[in-house]
Design an enzyme around this catalytic site. Structure first.
Site, short mmCIF file in Angstrom:
data_model
loop_
_atom_site.label_atom_id
_atom_site.label_comp_id
_atom_site.label_asym_id
_atom_site.label_seq_id
_atom_site.Cartn_x
_atom_site.Cartn_y
_atom_site.Cartn_z
N SER A 7 0.86 -1.18 0.00
CA SER A 7 0.00 0.00 0.00
C SER A 7 0.90 1.24 0.00
O SER A 7 1.62 1.50 0.97
CB SER A 7 -0.89 0.00 1.24
OG SER A 7 -1.49 1.27 1.35
N HIS A 31 -0.73 -1.03 -4.46
CA HIS A 31 -2.08 -0.70 -3.99
C HIS A 31 -2.16 0.81 -3.72
O HIS A 31 -1.36 1.36 -2.97
CB HIS A 31 -2.37 -1.50 -2.72
CG HIS A 31 -3.73 -1.31 -2.14
ND1 HIS A 31 -4.83 -2.02 -2.57
CD2 HIS A 31 -4.17 -0.51 -1.15
CE1 HIS A 31 -5.88 -1.66 -1.86
NE2 HIS A 31 -5.52 -0.73 -0.99
N ASP A 33 -4.42 3.93 -2.41
CA ASP A 33 -5.57 4.26 -1.57
C ASP A 33 -6.06 5.68 -1.85
O ASP A 33 -5.41 6.65 -1.46
CB ASP A 33 -5.19 4.15 -0.10
CG ASP A 33 -5.09 2.70 0.34
OD1 ASP A 33 -6.04 1.95 0.11
OD2 ASP A 33 -4.05 2.34 0.91
N MET A 35 -8.69 8.53 -1.13
CA MET A 35 -9.67 8.95 -0.11
C MET A 35 -10.09 10.40 -0.39
O MET A 35 -9.24 11.22 -0.75
CB MET A 35 -9.05 8.87 1.29
CG MET A 35 -8.50 7.49 1.61
SD MET A 35 -7.92 7.39 3.31
CE MET A 35 -7.09 5.78 3.28
N HIS A 62 -7.86 1.47 -4.93
CA HIS A 62 -8.90 1.28 -3.91
C HIS A 62 -9.57 2.62 -3.66
O HIS A 62 -8.97 3.50 -3.04
CB HIS A 62 -8.21 0.72 -2.65
CG HIS A 62 -9.12 0.53 -1.48
ND1 HIS A 62 -8.63 0.26 -0.22
CD2 HIS A 62 -10.48 0.56 -1.37
CE1 HIS A 62 -9.65 0.13 0.62
NE2 HIS A 62 -10.77 0.32 -0.05
N MET A 64 -11.89 4.94 -1.83
CA MET A 64 -12.68 5.19 -0.62
C MET A 64 -13.29 6.56 -0.79
O MET A 64 -12.89 7.54 -0.16
CB MET A 64 -11.76 5.10 0.63
CG MET A 64 -11.41 3.66 0.97
SD MET A 64 -9.89 3.52 1.91
CE MET A 64 -8.70 3.56 0.57
N MET A 132 -11.97 -5.62 3.91
CA MET A 132 -11.25 -4.67 4.76
C MET A 132 -11.07 -5.29 6.14
O MET A 132 -12.05 -5.71 6.77
CB MET A 132 -12.03 -3.36 4.88
CG MET A 132 -12.06 -2.50 3.63
SD MET A 132 -10.44 -2.02 3.01
CE MET A 132 -9.77 -1.09 4.38
N GLY A 137 -9.38 4.38 6.22
CA GLY A 137 -9.04 5.78 6.50
C GLY A 137 -7.56 6.01 6.75
O GLY A 137 -7.03 7.03 6.34
N GLY A 140 -1.60 1.69 9.33
CA GLY A 140 -1.02 1.40 10.64
C GLY A 140 -2.02 1.04 11.73
O GLY A 140 -1.69 1.09 12.90
N ASP A 166 -7.09 -6.21 3.19
CA ASP A 166 -6.44 -4.90 3.31
C ASP A 166 -6.65 -4.32 4.71
O ASP A 166 -7.80 -4.10 5.12
CB ASP A 166 -7.07 -3.97 2.26
CG ASP A 166 -6.45 -2.59 2.23
OD1 ASP A 166 -5.38 -2.39 2.84
OD2 ASP A 166 -7.05 -1.71 1.59
N GLY A 167 -5.52 -4.07 5.41
CA GLY A 167 -5.58 -3.41 6.71
C GLY A 167 -4.93 -4.23 7.80
O GLY A 167 -5.43 -5.30 8.16
N GLY A 168 -3.79 -3.76 8.30
CA GLY A 168 -3.13 -4.45 9.40
C GLY A 168 -2.56 -5.80 9.03
O GLY A 168 -2.31 -6.64 9.91
N GLY A 188 0.78 -2.00 4.13
CA GLY A 188 1.43 -0.69 4.08
C GLY A 188 2.54 -0.61 5.10
O GLY A 188 3.72 -0.76 4.78
N SER A 189 2.15 -0.41 6.36
CA SER A 189 3.18 -0.19 7.38
C SER A 189 4.08 -1.40 7.57
O SER A 189 5.29 -1.24 7.80
CB SER A 189 2.54 0.24 8.70
OG SER A 189 1.42 -0.55 8.98
C1 DX5 Z 1 -6.83 1.73 4.86
C2 DX5 Z 1 -6.19 1.47 3.51
C3 DX5 Z 1 -5.11 0.45 3.57
C4 DX5 Z 1 -3.93 0.86 4.40
C5 DX5 Z 1 -3.06 -0.33 4.65
O1 DX5 Z 1 -7.89 2.60 4.71
O2 DX5 Z 1 -7.16 1.03 2.60
O3 DX5 Z 1 -4.70 0.07 2.27
O4 DX5 Z 1 -3.17 1.85 3.78
O5 DX5 Z 1 -2.05 0.02 5.55
P1 DX5 Z 1 -1.63 -0.95 6.73
O6 DX5 Z 1 -1.13 -2.21 6.09
O7 DX5 Z 1 -0.57 -0.19 7.46
O8 DX5 Z 1 -2.85 -1.21 7.58
ZN ZN Z 2 -6.53 0.07 0.67
#
Ligand code: DX5
Ligand code: ZN
Length: 207
Positions: A7, A31, A33, A35, A62, A64, A132, A137, A140, A166-168, A188-189
């Site tokens: 991400s 990926h 994101d 928003m 993605h 949002m 998700m 949003g 991390g 996606d997420g954590g 991502g992180s």
């Molecule tokens: C959250 C995003 C994710 C996020 C992933 O809204 O859609 O793609 O950036 O980052 P990590 O892997 O750090 O949760």
């Molecule tokens: Zn995403």
């Protein structure tokens, strides 16, 4: 074999191309994101930033955003190979049809707090389900463990569709997600905050 999609929200926006190139050799997708500060309380990137990474690795966008149908043209022209829209957004069914008309993959994304069967009415128009595993949003956040069961349920119900999570996501939960049926893991992180991003991706793939 599972694909890993870093991400880019977790990368350094001042050196986005360099960061993208540094992970591309092990990445199935990058990926992106998007928003709008309305669907989620954060603003991130538009189609110009997405376009700036075209050609480095396939782009997985993605959205949002509240009104995804208004932006499908822009992101397809920017080079997206997958575009996902949220079931919680306005008229997701229309957006999925617009994406497919472009000849690229359409994903339906669903938040952890939304009932699992909410996607059933539009699933016929989706190639991928984006599960998700955090409320969208921010990067991390911590992984919702209940997502593992959700992946398994969707894979059983929709065996022909790709499942993205996606997420954590990190090497701590990648094994369980792969076993549950995930095809694409977004992180991502876990990738960009690690000392060796490429090695982290390899570890997730091998788990
Ligand atoms: C959250 C995003 C994710 C996020 C992933 O809204 O859609 O793609 O950036 O980052 P990590 O892997 O750090 O949760
Ligand atoms: Zn995403």
């Amino acid at each position: 074999m599972v694909k890993i999609a870093p991400s880019m929200l977790g990368a350094d926006f001042g050196s986005m191309r360099k960061d993208a190139k540094s992970v591309a050799s092990e990445s199935g997708y990058l990926h992106m994101d998007v928003m709008d500060g309305h669907f989620v309380p954060n603003l991130t990137m538009g189609s110009d930033l997405v376009r700036s990474l075209k050609g480095i690795a396939p782009l997985d966008v993605h959205l949002m955003i509240t009104n995804p149908s208004d932006f499908i043209d822009d992101f397809e022209e920017a080079g997206a190979e997958i575009i996902s829209v949220h079931i919680e957004a306005n008229n997701p069914g229309k957006a999925l049809k617009l994406i497919r008309k472009k000849g690229i993959k359409a994903g339906i994304a669903i938040n952890p707090s939304t009932p699992e069967d909410a996607i059933d009415t539009v699933a016929d128009d989706a190639d991928m389900i984006l599960v998700m595993s955090v409320e969208p949003g921010y990067c991390g956040q911590s992984f919702h463990e209940s997502s593992i069961q959700r992946v398994q349920n969707y894979k059983l119900k929709y065996p022909g569709k790709l499942i993205e999570v996606d997420g954590g996501v990190s090497s701590k939960n990648s094994k369980q997600l792969i076993e549950a049926g995930a095809d694409i893991l977004v992180a991502g992180s876990a990738i960009f905050n690690s000392d060796d991003p490429l090695d982290t991706i390899r570890a997730m793939k091998k788990s």
